[in-house]
Scaffold this active site. Structure first.
Site, PDB file in Angstrom:
ATOM      1  N   LYS A   1       5.428  35.801 -10.241  1.00 47.92           N
ATOM      2  CA  LYS A   1       6.861  35.572 -10.261  1.00 47.92           C
ATOM      3  C   LYS A   1       7.460  35.855 -11.647  1.00 47.92           C
ATOM      4  CE  LYS A   1       7.093  33.934  -5.962  1.00 47.92           C
ATOM      5  NZ  LYS A   1       5.836  34.069  -5.201  1.00 47.92           N
TER       6      LYS A   1
HETATM    7  C1  LIG Z   1       5.553  32.826  -3.946  1.00 45.55           C
HETATM    8  C2  LIG Z   1       6.240  32.283  -2.750  1.00 45.55           C
HETATM    9  C3  LIG Z   1       5.965  31.008  -2.212  1.00 45.55           C
HETATM   10  C4  LIG Z   1       4.814  30.160  -2.662  1.00 45.55           C
HETATM   11  O1  LIG Z   1       4.700  29.937  -3.975  1.00 45.55           O
HETATM   12  P1  LIG Z   1       3.253  29.664  -4.645  1.00 45.55           P
HETATM   13  O2  LIG Z   1       3.625  29.175  -5.987  1.00 45.55           O
HETATM   14  O3  LIG Z   1       2.513  30.958  -4.671  1.00 45.55           O
HETATM   15  O4  LIG Z   1       2.586  28.625  -3.823  1.00 45.55           O
HETATM   16  C5  LIG Z   1       6.736  30.535  -1.170  1.00 45.55           C
HETATM   17  N1  LIG Z   1       7.708  31.284  -0.627  1.00 45.55           N
HETATM   18  C6  LIG Z   1       7.991  32.513  -1.070  1.00 45.55           C
HETATM   19  C7  LIG Z   1       9.093  33.280  -0.451  1.00 45.55           C
HETATM   20  C8  LIG Z   1       7.242  33.065  -2.126  1.00 45.55           C
HETATM   21  O5  LIG Z   1       7.502  34.304  -2.537  1.00 45.55           O
END
Ligand SMILES: *Cc1c(COP(=O)(O)O)cnc(C)c1O
Length: 397
Positions: free
Chosen positions: A187
């Site tokens: 992210k």
């Molecule tokens: C990355 C993501 C998640 C989950 O986040 P994590 O930190 O990887 O558990 C949930 N929803 C969306 C749309 C994502 O892109």
């Protein structure tokens, strides 16, 4: 996708060193030994400042944030949560983890939840609508919120991919009853692993704070003597992860500026290609700029374009329709109910048979292609890549 780790520097190291200097990696307790260092608390403060949310709770990851948010809002067994079929699998996983039933509506040309289709899936059991702000840009939140308000349903924003994006001037995640961010390794702002939930409700925050730490009421520094109103779970973040996030969030304005500028370069280059149409954004100004997304005229053309982009050396080109993790078409493990242990009977009995459902979203997702915008590119590199990508698209026609 659009990861903040591309721009790691001495600051992340320095933050981590400050934690290792005391050795207190846990976010709660050990008040004497930690020399006044509270990285998770500081990051929560930074998130509140950044988003304008009244409360922020940092947790282990984005999936945990969603799960904790649902639990704190009282959503559980027998409740239906309407969400989007174009998302990361974590969205439905968290709904099931809370004990609730994932109900998929459809996406539209925004690549987010279609408000009209949400209406079609509301039943007396619907407890929440969970839009996903996909690929760094907001869903049509006002329209969704209006439906939720009208029907007395909660709105929980999965803003895991859109930290930094805004919708009509407000940070995504802060408009619903709760919103969640992910700071995983892919992210824009990363903790390595991390997530946060934000809410403007003190009550929801307090329930989340307790639930994410075994029910601890966090009333004193002696954890063993603290009280518990209800049992919880362990979704805590560590100080090391929070420390990295702190260094990252300080660079966020720079991250967003780079992404938005690099995306503009791609959009300008693509504007001259008549055969593609750019994704519709409910609020283009609030776009975090993590992806440039366009529609081809049909599935085969989209697939050819994605292949041509890959062959041209364009990294991060996605034809989401063929992707195993982000669109329901290839979620055979979920649709076929291949769960590792028996799922709760409320979920099994209440969930539609998704192997039999035809998704209108196919008509959209089959034509959508995205290219990830990297933070590491300077303007010159972005221009070079945008040209190369445009050529690859034209070449595939
Ligand atoms: C990355 C993501 C998640 C989950 O986040 P994590 O930190 O990887 O558990 C949930 N929803 C969306 C749309 C994502 O892109």
């Amino acid at each position: 996708m659009m990861p903040g780790w591309e721009l790691f520097d001495e600051n992340e190291k320095k933050q981590v060193d400050e934690v290792m200097d005391t050795g207190v990696i846990m976010r709660f307790g050990f008040d004497g030994a930690r020399k006044g260092r509270w990285k998770a608390r500081e990051m929560e403060h930074a998130i509140r400042k950044r988003t304008g949310a009244a409360h922020a709770l940092l947790v282990a990851d984005g999936t945990a944030a969603l799960t904790v948010a649902l639990a704190a809002l009282g959503i559980g067994a027998g409740d239906e949560v309407i969400t989007a079929p174009f998302t990361f699998v974590a969205t439905f996983e968290s709904i099931m983890a809370a004990g609730a039933i994932p109900i998929f509506a459809e996406v539209d040309e925004t690549l987010c939840l279609s408000p009209e289709s949400v209406r079609e899936y509301i039943t007396p059991r619907t407890k929440a609508v969970m839009p996903v702000h996909m690929c760094g840009a907001a869903a049509d939140v006002d329209a969704l919120k209006a439906i939720c308000d009208e029907k007395g349903i909660l709105l929980v924003e999965d803003a895991c991919q859109a930290f930094g994006a805004t919708y009509r001037g407000r940070a995504v995640g802060t408009i619903g009853d709760a919103g969640c961010y992910s700071f995983d390794f892919n992210k824009t702002v990363t903790c390595g692993e991390g997530g946060a939930l934000v809410t403007n409700s003190r009550e929801v925050y307090e329930r989340a704070d307790k639930y994410h730490d075994h029910g601890h009421d966090h009333s004193m520094s002696d954890r063993g003597a603290e009280g518990h109103d209800f049992p919880g779970y362990n979704y805590r973040i560590t100080e090391l992860h929070a420390a990295i996030g702190l260094a990252q969030i300080a660079k966020m304005d720079r991250f967003l500026a780079i992404q938005r500028e690099n995306k503009r370069i791609f959009k300008d280059e693509f504007a001259a290609i008549d055969e593609i149409e750019l994704r519709k954004l409910p609020d283009p100004e609030g776009d975090a700029g993590t992806f440039v997304t366009f529609f081809a005229k049909n599935e085969e053309t989209a697939r050819r374009m994605a292949r041509s982009l890959k062959e041209s050396g364009t990294e991060g080109a996605f034809h989401w329709y063929d992707n195993n993790w982000h669109y329901i078409r290839n979620w055979g493990h979920f649709k076929g109910r291949h769960f590792v242990n028996p799922a709760a009977s409320d979920i099994l009995g209440g969930m539609p048979d998704y192997t039999k459902r035809a998704f209108k979203s196919d008509a959209i997702m089959s034509r959508a292609v995205s290219i990830a915008i990297k933070l590491g590119w300077n303007a010159e590199e972005a221009a070079e890549r945008a040209k190369r990508a445009a050529n690859a698209i034209k070449h595939s026609l």
